[in-house]
Motif scaffolding. Structure first.
Motif, mmCIF file in Angstrom:
data_model
loop_
_atom_site.group_PDB
_atom_site.id
_atom_site.type_symbol
_atom_site.label_atom_id
_atom_site.label_comp_id
_atom_site.label_asym_id
_atom_site.label_seq_id
_atom_site.Cartn_x
_atom_site.Cartn_y
_atom_site.Cartn_z
ATOM 1 N N TRP A 218 -11.541 15.522 22.745
ATOM 2 C CA TRP A 218 -10.666 14.768 21.845
ATOM 3 C C TRP A 218 -10.105 13.543 22.553
ATOM 4 N N VAL A 219 -9.927 12.465 21.787
ATOM 5 C CA VAL A 219 -9.260 11.274 22.298
ATOM 6 C C VAL A 219 -8.455 10.682 21.147
ATOM 7 N N PHE A 220 -7.189 10.352 21.393
ATOM 8 C CA PHE A 220 -6.295 9.989 20.297
ATOM 9 C C PHE A 220 -5.945 8.508 20.329
ATOM 10 N N PHE A 221 -6.252 7.835 19.230
ATOM 11 C CA PHE A 221 -5.929 6.426 19.096
ATOM 12 C C PHE A 221 -4.459 6.269 18.699
ATOM 13 N N ASP A 222 -3.900 5.124 19.037
ATOM 14 C CA ASP A 222 -2.474 4.864 18.829
ATOM 15 C C ASP A 222 -2.255 4.188 17.478
ATOM 16 N N PHE A 223 -2.210 4.981 16.410
ATOM 17 C CA PHE A 223 -2.029 4.448 15.061
ATOM 18 C C PHE A 223 -0.557 4.160 14.781
ATOM 19 N N PRO A 224 -0.275 3.072 14.090
ATOM 20 C CA PRO A 224 1.104 2.823 13.646
ATOM 21 C C PRO A 224 1.407 3.650 12.406
ATOM 22 N N SER A 225 2.627 3.529 11.908
ATOM 23 C CA SER A 225 2.978 4.186 10.653
ATOM 24 C C SER A 225 2.167 3.584 9.516
ATOM 25 N N LEU A 226 1.878 4.393 8.524
ATOM 26 C CA LEU A 226 1.146 3.888 7.370
ATOM 27 C C LEU A 226 1.976 2.835 6.638
ATOM 28 N N PRO A 227 1.336 1.818 6.097
ATOM 29 C CA PRO A 227 2.085 0.728 5.453
ATOM 30 C C PRO A 227 2.631 1.116 4.088
ATOM 31 N N ALA A 228 3.556 0.319 3.605
ATOM 32 C CA ALA A 228 4.063 0.466 2.240
ATOM 33 C C ALA A 228 3.150 -0.329 1.311
ATOM 34 N N ARG A 229 2.705 0.284 0.245
ATOM 35 C CA ARG A 229 1.777 -0.369 -0.675
ATOM 36 C C ARG A 229 2.443 -1.538 -1.389
ATOM 37 N N SER A 230 1.716 -2.644 -1.501
ATOM 38 C CA SER A 230 2.246 -3.830 -2.177
ATOM 39 C C SER A 230 1.554 -4.103 -3.508
ATOM 40 N N VAL A 231 0.531 -3.332 -3.837
ATOM 41 C CA VAL A 231 -0.221 -3.515 -5.080
ATOM 42 C C VAL A 231 0.182 -2.425 -6.065
ATOM 43 N N SER A 232 0.536 -2.802 -7.284
ATOM 44 C CA SER A 232 0.946 -1.836 -8.297
ATOM 45 C C SER A 232 -0.206 -1.546 -9.255
ATOM 46 N N LEU A 233 -0.043 -0.511 -10.052
ATOM 47 C CA LEU A 233 -1.059 -0.181 -11.051
ATOM 48 C C LEU A 233 -1.198 -1.309 -12.064
ATOM 49 N N ASP A 234 -0.108 -1.950 -12.426
ATOM 50 C CA ASP A 234 -0.178 -3.076 -13.363
ATOM 51 C C ASP A 234 -0.964 -4.246 -12.782
ATOM 52 N N HIS A 273 8.739 4.858 -28.551
ATOM 53 C CA HIS A 273 9.532 3.814 -29.209
ATOM 54 C C HIS A 273 10.346 2.975 -28.221
ATOM 55 N N SER A 274 9.988 3.056 -26.965
ATOM 56 C CA SER A 274 10.632 2.204 -25.974
ATOM 57 C C SER A 274 10.202 0.748 -26.180
ATOM 58 N N ARG A 275 11.115 -0.174 -25.913
ATOM 59 C CA ARG A 275 10.753 -1.596 -25.994
ATOM 60 C C ARG A 275 9.863 -2.013 -24.839
ATOM 61 N N THR A 276 9.934 -1.260 -23.759
ATOM 62 C CA THR A 276 9.126 -1.555 -22.574
ATOM 63 C C THR A 276 7.774 -0.869 -22.696
ATOM 64 N N VAL A 277 6.721 -1.633 -22.481
ATOM 65 C CA VAL A 277 5.372 -1.068 -22.505
ATOM 66 C C VAL A 277 5.054 -0.507 -21.114
ATOM 67 N N THR A 278 4.618 0.738 -21.066
ATOM 68 C CA THR A 278 4.291 1.411 -19.812
ATOM 69 C C THR A 278 2.825 1.813 -19.819
ATOM 70 N N GLN A 279 2.176 1.693 -18.673
ATOM 71 C CA GLN A 279 0.772 2.078 -18.559
ATOM 72 C C GLN A 279 0.622 3.226 -17.558
ATOM 73 N N PHE A 280 -0.191 4.191 -17.936
ATOM 74 C CA PHE A 280 -0.503 5.331 -17.086
ATOM 75 C C PHE A 280 -2.016 5.438 -16.948
ATOM 76 N N THR A 281 -2.432 6.275 -16.029
ATOM 77 C CA THR A 281 -3.816 6.729 -16.045
ATOM 78 C C THR A 281 -3.826 8.193 -16.448
ATOM 79 N N ALA A 282 -4.945 8.643 -16.972
ATOM 80 C CA ALA A 282 -5.091 10.034 -17.392
ATOM 81 C C ALA A 282 -6.482 10.525 -17.019
#
Length: 405
Positions: A218-234, A273-282
């Motif tokens: 085994w050999v272990f690479f020095d990974f940083p913390s995982l990033p915060a996602r900047s791309v949304s589903l919309d 009946h919300s005024r805000t349109v929301t999108q999901f995946t299914a």
């Protein structure tokens, strides 16, 4: 103590410089290539026997030699010298869809042909310095972990030290796509005597693999913390206008409501009946509480479910748009699927050429890799090693798997 890479590849020929060249096996529509090219790597040879995927690959990377034979039919003499070989090999036999038959079954077992080629290159003195293998999390647990164990033993037998990490695409793109990566360096003497680092990408099932296989290099690479996602589903979903034939008819919408999970039915009704349109995946599932019946499940976390090839009713993903008194449903498109794999967005590979056929696109992206996830893993492992000639600091070298020098 630090390590440094030797100049050139093992057995490097003067007319075949191998520096930062890679071999892309199971190349599909070229998303591993799309991940590595921005990091300065060039593909010397690609191999995949799916003719439809090959068309898309060649449109995006016309200068690459793409061998369309079955990997078992490719003579080692025709494989160029390179620093790296990648293998995102078929996952079907490692997942429920393929009956979890295991690493030696018909489809996923083709990885052994890849490793036979690496062995043959080694005998010629031309083995790649690095290997990068990718597959589904089932690889870690299938048959009590025997699939991953035997695979790591073979990688070690070929003289490679390796790291094992598990990374979910959700940290980069709004898709829940958890994948396992084996990152190998051609020099088993690089094995460290250290414990596996307790990081988010090396927990639970990965650690269990380590505990069973401590004797391997085994050999272990020095990974940083995982990033915060900047791309949304919309950001990913297309703005398809009302009335477009891709939205379901009233008859099909009745089918949707009749087969929607009870709790999700309540949630969708509240948003109607919300005024805000929301999108999901299914996703349309084939089972509920042990009964064989169709049912729709919504995701409420702003993510798409893991993309799959549309070979059956339970592998198809849908987009649900609700608000303003209406609920609309349609099938996810190839463009959206590509964006969920990290291509075709203004911020992620905007120039990628998509398959001409919608169905070919859904198939091609369904079993491809997530580009930014692969790129992150590679950048903080092999790329960092090449650029800085070092691994995790301080690096404890061992010459005999446990004897520090």
């Amino acid at each position: 103590m630090t390590t440094s890479l030797p100049e050139g590849s093992p057995g490097q020929r003067p007319d075949q410089p191998a520096s930062r060249r890679f071999l892309e096996f199971f190349s599909g529509i070229g998303l591993v290539h799309a991940a590595l090219a921005p990091l300065g790597w060039s593909c010397a040879f690609a191999n995949d026997n799916d003719a439809k995927k090959a068309v898309t690959y060649q449109k995006n990377f016309p200068g690459v030699t793409l061998d369309q034979r079955d990997i078992r039919e490719v003579p080692v003499e025709e494989i160029p010298t390179a620093d790296l070989a990648t293998a995102s090999f078929p996952c079907i036999d490692l997942s429920q869809a393929g009956g979890r038959r295991g690493i030696h079954a018909e489809h996923s077992g083709i990885v052994w042909s890849f490793l036979e080629h690496i062995d043959s290159l080694d005998r010629e003195g031309r083995a790649p310095k690095f290997l990068l293998l990718e597959n589904v999390p089932g690889l870690l647990t299938l048959h009590g972990g025997s699939s991953i164990d035997v695979l790591l033993h073979e990688v070690a037998r070929l003289g490679y030290a390796f790291d094992l990490v598990q990374v979910d695409a959700r940290h980069f793109i709004p898709q829940a796509r958890n994948r396992v990566f084996i990152i190998a360096v051609k020099n088993a003497e690089l094995a460290t005597g250290a414990e596996m680092p307790d990081t988010h990408i090396r927990r639970y099932k990965v650690r269990e693999v380590f505990e069973r296989n401590r004797h391997l290099p085994w050999v272990f690479f020095d990974f940083p913390s995982l990033p915060a996602r900047s791309v949304s589903l919309d950001d990913v979903l297309l703005d398809i206008p009302k009335g477009d034939p891709r939205w379901w008819s009233a008859e099909r919408m009745k089918y949707f409501w009749d087969h929607l999970e009870k709790d999700h039915h309540t949630r969708l009704t509240e948003l109607l009946h919300s005024r805000t349109v929301t999108q999901f995946t299914a996703m349309r599932r084939g089972r509920r509480r042990g009964l064989r019946e169709q049912i729709f499940n919504l995701r409420n976390d702003g993510l798409a479910s893991c993309l799959r090839t549309p070979k059956g009713g339970s592998s198809i993903q849908f987009v649900v748009r609700v608000g303003g008194g209406e609920v609309e449903v349609r099938r996810i498109t190839a463009i959206e699927s590509g964006r969920l794999q990290g291509v075709g967005l203004s911020t992620h590979n905007p120039g990628y050429v998509f398959p001409e056929s919608e169905q070919d696109g859904l198939f091609g992206f369904g079993d491809a890799v997530c580009v930014p996830a692969v790129q992150w893993v590679f950048e903080h492992s092999i790329q960092s090693y090449v650029d800085n000639s070092r691994l995790q600091t301080p690096l404890q070298l061992t010459m005999d798997l446990g004897v520090a020098v």
